[in-house]
Scaffold this motif. Sequence first.
Motif, PDB file in Angstrom:
ATOM      1  N   CYS A 154       5.514 -63.162 -11.739  1.00  0.00           N
ATOM      2  CA  CYS A 154       5.371 -61.707 -11.883  1.00  0.00           C
ATOM      3  C   CYS A 154       5.469 -61.014 -10.531  1.00  0.00           C
ATOM      4  O   CYS A 154       6.049 -59.930 -10.409  1.00  0.00           O
ATOM      5  CB  CYS A 154       4.048 -61.378 -12.559  1.00  0.00           C
ATOM      6  N   PHE A 155       4.908 -61.647  -9.494  1.00  0.00           N
ATOM      7  CA  PHE A 155       5.011 -61.079  -8.143  1.00  0.00           C
ATOM      8  C   PHE A 155       6.465 -61.015  -7.703  1.00  0.00           C
ATOM      9  O   PHE A 155       6.943 -59.987  -7.208  1.00  0.00           O
ATOM     10  CB  PHE A 155       4.194 -61.921  -7.162  1.00  0.00           C
ATOM     11  N   ARG A 156       7.193 -62.100  -7.892  1.00  0.00           N
ATOM     12  CA  ARG A 156       8.604 -62.125  -7.482  1.00  0.00           C
ATOM     13  C   ARG A 156       9.431 -61.153  -8.315  1.00  0.00           C
ATOM     14  O   ARG A 156      10.349 -60.506  -7.800  1.00  0.00           O
ATOM     15  CB  ARG A 156       9.156 -63.542  -7.607  1.00  0.00           C
ATOM     16  N   THR A 157       9.115 -61.043  -9.595  1.00  0.00           N
ATOM     17  CA  THR A 157       9.817 -60.081 -10.453  1.00  0.00           C
ATOM     18  C   THR A 157       9.627 -58.671  -9.919  1.00  0.00           C
ATOM     19  O   THR A 157      10.580 -57.880  -9.818  1.00  0.00           O
ATOM     20  CB  THR A 157       9.297 -60.166 -11.898  1.00  0.00           C
ATOM     21  N   ALA A 158       8.393 -58.333  -9.564  1.00  0.00           N
ATOM     22  CA  ALA A 158       8.094 -57.003  -9.042  1.00  0.00           C
ATOM     23  C   ALA A 158       8.828 -56.747  -7.730  1.00  0.00           C
ATOM     24  O   ALA A 158       9.406 -55.668  -7.523  1.00  0.00           O
ATOM     25  CB  ALA A 158       6.587 -56.861  -8.844  1.00  0.00           C
ATOM     26  N   MET A 159       8.811 -57.724  -6.830  1.00  0.00           N
ATOM     27  CA  MET A 159       9.491 -57.579  -5.550  1.00  0.00           C
ATOM     28  C   MET A 159      10.993 -57.344  -5.741  1.00  0.00           C
ATOM     29  O   MET A 159      11.600 -56.518  -5.059  1.00  0.00           O
ATOM     30  CB  MET A 159       9.267 -58.834  -4.699  1.00  0.00           C
ATOM     31  N   MET A 160      11.571 -58.085  -6.682  1.00  0.00           N
ATOM     32  CA  MET A 160      13.008 -57.957  -6.920  1.00  0.00           C
ATOM     33  C   MET A 160      13.352 -56.621  -7.559  1.00  0.00           C
ATOM     34  O   MET A 160      14.400 -56.044  -7.283  1.00  0.00           O
ATOM     35  CB  MET A 160      13.489 -59.136  -7.773  1.00  0.00           C
ATOM     36  N   ARG A 161      12.452 -56.097  -8.384  1.00  0.00           N
ATOM     37  CA  ARG A 161      12.678 -54.770  -8.977  1.00  0.00           C
ATOM     38  C   ARG A 161      12.629 -53.692  -7.901  1.00  0.00           C
ATOM     39  O   ARG A 161      13.444 -52.762  -7.892  1.00  0.00           O
ATOM     40  CB  ARG A 161      11.616 -54.471 -10.038  1.00  0.00           C
ATOM     41  N   VAL A 162      11.677 -53.800  -7.020  1.00  0.00           N
ATOM     42  CA  VAL A 162      11.565 -52.818  -5.936  1.00  0.00           C
ATOM     43  C   VAL A 162      12.812 -52.840  -5.065  1.00  0.00           C
ATOM     44  O   VAL A 162      13.358 -51.800  -4.682  1.00  0.00           O
ATOM     45  CB  VAL A 162      10.301 -53.098  -5.085  1.00  0.00           C
ATOM     46  N   ALA A 163      13.289 -54.034  -4.746  1.00  0.00           N
ATOM     47  CA  ALA A 163      14.442 -54.184  -3.841  1.00  0.00           C
ATOM     48  C   ALA A 163      15.786 -54.049  -4.550  1.00  0.00           C
ATOM     49  O   ALA A 163      16.821 -53.910  -3.893  1.00  0.00           O
ATOM     50  CB  ALA A 163      14.365 -55.534  -3.138  1.00  0.00           C
ATOM     51  N   GLY A 164      15.785 -54.126  -5.889  1.00  0.00           N
ATOM     52  CA  GLY A 164      17.048 -54.077  -6.622  1.00  0.00           C
ATOM     53  C   GLY A 164      17.870 -55.332  -6.445  1.00  0.00           C
ATOM     54  O   GLY A 164      19.098 -55.284  -6.369  1.00  0.00           O
ATOM     55  N   VAL A 165      17.212 -56.477  -6.393  1.00  0.00           N
ATOM     56  CA  VAL A 165      17.885 -57.766  -6.228  1.00  0.00           C
ATOM     57  C   VAL A 165      18.023 -58.436  -7.587  1.00  0.00           C
ATOM     58  O   VAL A 165      17.033 -58.790  -8.223  1.00  0.00           O
ATOM     59  CB  VAL A 165      17.098 -58.696  -5.281  1.00  0.00           C
ATOM     60  N   GLY A 166      19.255 -58.560  -8.065  1.00  0.00           N
ATOM     61  CA  GLY A 166      19.498 -59.194  -9.354  1.00  0.00           C
ATOM     62  C   GLY A 166      19.213 -58.297 -10.544  1.00  0.00           C
ATOM     63  O   GLY A 166      19.400 -58.694 -11.699  1.00  0.00           O
ATOM     64  N   THR A 167      18.755 -57.095 -10.274  1.00  0.00           N
ATOM     65  CA  THR A 167      18.438 -56.139 -11.333  1.00  0.00           C
ATOM     66  C   THR A 167      18.506 -54.738 -10.748  1.00  0.00           C
ATOM     67  O   THR A 167      18.571 -54.561  -9.529  1.00  0.00           O
ATOM     68  CB  THR A 167      17.028 -56.400 -11.908  1.00  0.00           C
ATOM     69  N   GLU A 168      18.492 -53.731 -11.598  1.00  0.00           N
ATOM     70  CA  GLU A 168      18.530 -52.346 -11.119  1.00  0.00           C
ATOM     71  C   GLU A 168      17.241 -52.013 -10.381  1.00  0.00           C
ATOM     72  O   GLU A 168      16.140 -52.346 -10.841  1.00  0.00           O
ATOM     73  CB  GLU A 168      18.718 -51.396 -12.300  1.00  0.00           C
ATOM     74  N   ALA A 169      17.355 -51.384  -9.234  1.00  0.00           N
ATOM     75  CA  ALA A 169      16.175 -51.030  -8.448  1.00  0.00           C
ATOM     76  C   ALA A 169      15.335 -49.992  -9.187  1.00  0.00           C
ATOM     77  O   ALA A 169      15.857 -49.005  -9.699  1.00  0.00           O
ATOM     78  CB  ALA A 169      16.592 -50.491  -7.082  1.00  0.00           C
ATOM     79  N   ASP A 170      14.049 -50.227  -9.256  1.00  0.00           N
ATOM     80  CA  ASP A 170      13.102 -49.286  -9.847  1.00  0.00           C
ATOM     81  C   ASP A 170      11.779 -49.456  -9.117  1.00  0.00           C
ATOM     82  O   ASP A 170      10.954 -50.292  -9.477  1.00  0.00           O
ATOM     83  CB  ASP A 170      12.926 -49.543 -11.344  1.00  0.00           C
ATOM     84  N   VAL A 171      11.595 -48.659  -8.082  1.00  0.00           N
ATOM     85  CA  VAL A 171      10.417 -48.803  -7.228  1.00  0.00           C
ATOM     86  C   VAL A 171       9.138 -48.556  -8.006  1.00  0.00           C
ATOM     87  O   VAL A 171       8.147 -49.281  -7.841  1.00  0.00           O
ATOM     88  CB  VAL A 171      10.505 -47.838  -6.022  1.00  0.00           C
ATOM     89  N   ASN A 172       9.137 -47.540  -8.874  1.00  0.00           N
ATOM     90  CA  ASN A 172       7.910 -47.191  -9.600  1.00  0.00           C
ATOM     91  C   ASN A 172       7.471 -48.308 -10.542  1.00  0.00           C
ATOM     92  O   ASN A 172       6.298 -48.683 -10.577  1.00  0.00           O
ATOM     93  CB  ASN A 172       8.109 -45.888 -10.376  1.00  0.00           C
ATOM     94  N   VAL A 173       8.416 -48.858 -11.296  1.00  0.00           N
ATOM     95  CA  VAL A 173       8.087 -49.945 -12.223  1.00  0.00           C
ATOM     96  C   VAL A 173       7.658 -51.186 -11.440  1.00  0.00           C
ATOM     97  O   VAL A 173       6.666 -51.844 -11.775  1.00  0.00           O
ATOM     98  CB  VAL A 173       9.287 -50.271 -13.138  1.00  0.00           C
ATOM     99  N   GLY A 174       8.401 -51.503 -10.378  1.00  0.00           N
ATOM    100  CA  GLY A 174       8.067 -52.663  -9.564  1.00  0.00           C
ATOM    101  C   GLY A 174       6.697 -52.533  -8.919  1.00  0.00           C
ATOM    102  O   GLY A 174       5.915 -53.490  -8.880  1.00  0.00           O
ATOM    103  N   LEU A 175       6.384 -51.339  -8.428  1.00  0.00           N
ATOM    104  CA  LEU A 175       5.085 -51.107  -7.786  1.00  0.00           C
ATOM    105  C   LEU A 175       3.948 -51.259  -8.791  1.00  0.00           C
ATOM    106  O   LEU A 175       2.919 -51.888  -8.486  1.00  0.00           O
ATOM    107  CB  LEU A 175       5.052 -49.717  -7.153  1.00  0.00           C
ATOM    108  N   ARG A 176       4.114 -50.688  -9.978  1.00  0.00           N
ATOM    109  CA  ARG A 176       3.059 -50.817 -10.996  1.00  0.00           C
ATOM    110  C   ARG A 176       2.819 -52.280 -11.343  1.00  0.00           C
ATOM    111  O   ARG A 176       1.671 -52.724 -11.453  1.00  0.00           O
ATOM    112  CB  ARG A 176       3.452 -50.035 -12.260  1.00  0.00           C
ATOM    113  N   GLN A 177       3.906 -53.022 -11.498  1.00  0.00           N
ATOM    114  CA  GLN A 177       3.772 -54.438 -11.824  1.00  0.00           C
ATOM    115  C   GLN A 177       3.106 -55.208 -10.683  1.00  0.00           C
ATOM    116  O   GLN A 177       2.251 -56.070 -10.904  1.00  0.00           O
ATOM    117  CB  GLN A 177       5.143 -55.045 -12.124  1.00  0.00           C
ATOM    118  N   MET A 178       3.463 -54.856  -9.450  1.00  0.00           N
ATOM    119  CA  MET A 178       2.899 -55.549  -8.299  1.00  0.00           C
ATOM    120  C   MET A 178       1.401 -55.277  -8.174  1.00  0.00           C
ATOM    121  O   MET A 178       0.621 -56.160  -7.823  1.00  0.00           O
ATOM    122  CB  MET A 178       3.626 -55.118  -7.024  1.00  0.00           C
ATOM    123  N   MET A 179       0.976 -54.055  -8.487  1.00  0.00           N
ATOM    124  CA  MET A 179      -0.438 -53.706  -8.410  1.00  0.00           C
ATOM    125  C   MET A 179      -1.243 -54.447  -9.470  1.00  0.00           C
ATOM    126  O   MET A 179      -2.397 -54.810  -9.241  1.00  0.00           O
ATOM    127  CB  MET A 179      -0.615 -52.193  -8.522  1.00  0.00           C
TER     128      MET A 179
END
Length: 215
Positions: free
Chosen positions: A119-144
């Motif tokens: 889940c941590f790596r998924t969140a990091m990749m969402r924030v950075a847009g690596v392998g998926t569309e970048a979505d900082v807000n969704v990634g940040l919520r998941q990381m928290m």
Amino acid sequence: STSARCDRGAGVMQDGKDAQKVLEVQLPLPEAEIGRVRRQCELGEGQMCTLFGVHLCSNPVQKVNRISKFLRLGCKAGDANGCLLLSQLMFAGRLPGSPSKAFSHVEDSCTRLSSIEGCFRTAMMRVAGVGTEADVNVGLRQMMVVCEQGSHGEACLHSGRIIERLQQHDMWGGSAEEGHKLTEQLLAKSCEFGSQDGCEELEKFRKRIATLSPP
């Protein structure tokens, strides 16, 4: 004769060492253990499939298809380490697979197997847009969530850093005071959960905030 080795991708061998520690085995597997591990994998034991894949990685001339096969079996049978290793080796260029495919294995370890690290790596990749569309807000919520529920120091640290960057670029939705308070709380949790970087970042952050406060 394309081959892959687990020690050639950043972070990949660390997971191999983790698997070795958890299963209390030496790698590469001793000859007497190879058949037993393979049979247990064939009986559907995901950890054993992952372990066999890691064993194959220790052979510098092992074909990538065999390594990929057993890591996939481990992942499918419920071992999150299999999913994570598969993804890392893809990103490192040691196994075939697109960035989106590598992301899907990481996400699978989180959503299907409830892996905190996944889940941590998924969140990091969402924030950075690596392998998926970048979505900082969704990634940040998941990381928290990972930070709080998983007592994950790195997740807390990166959450705090992201919020501070959002504020610096006028992209933070709340007040400056709320952002500063939340960042400090996250960095404090990072330190509490064992991240040395989190402790150092907390000290630096408090000094920065002190310079912004009126005398």
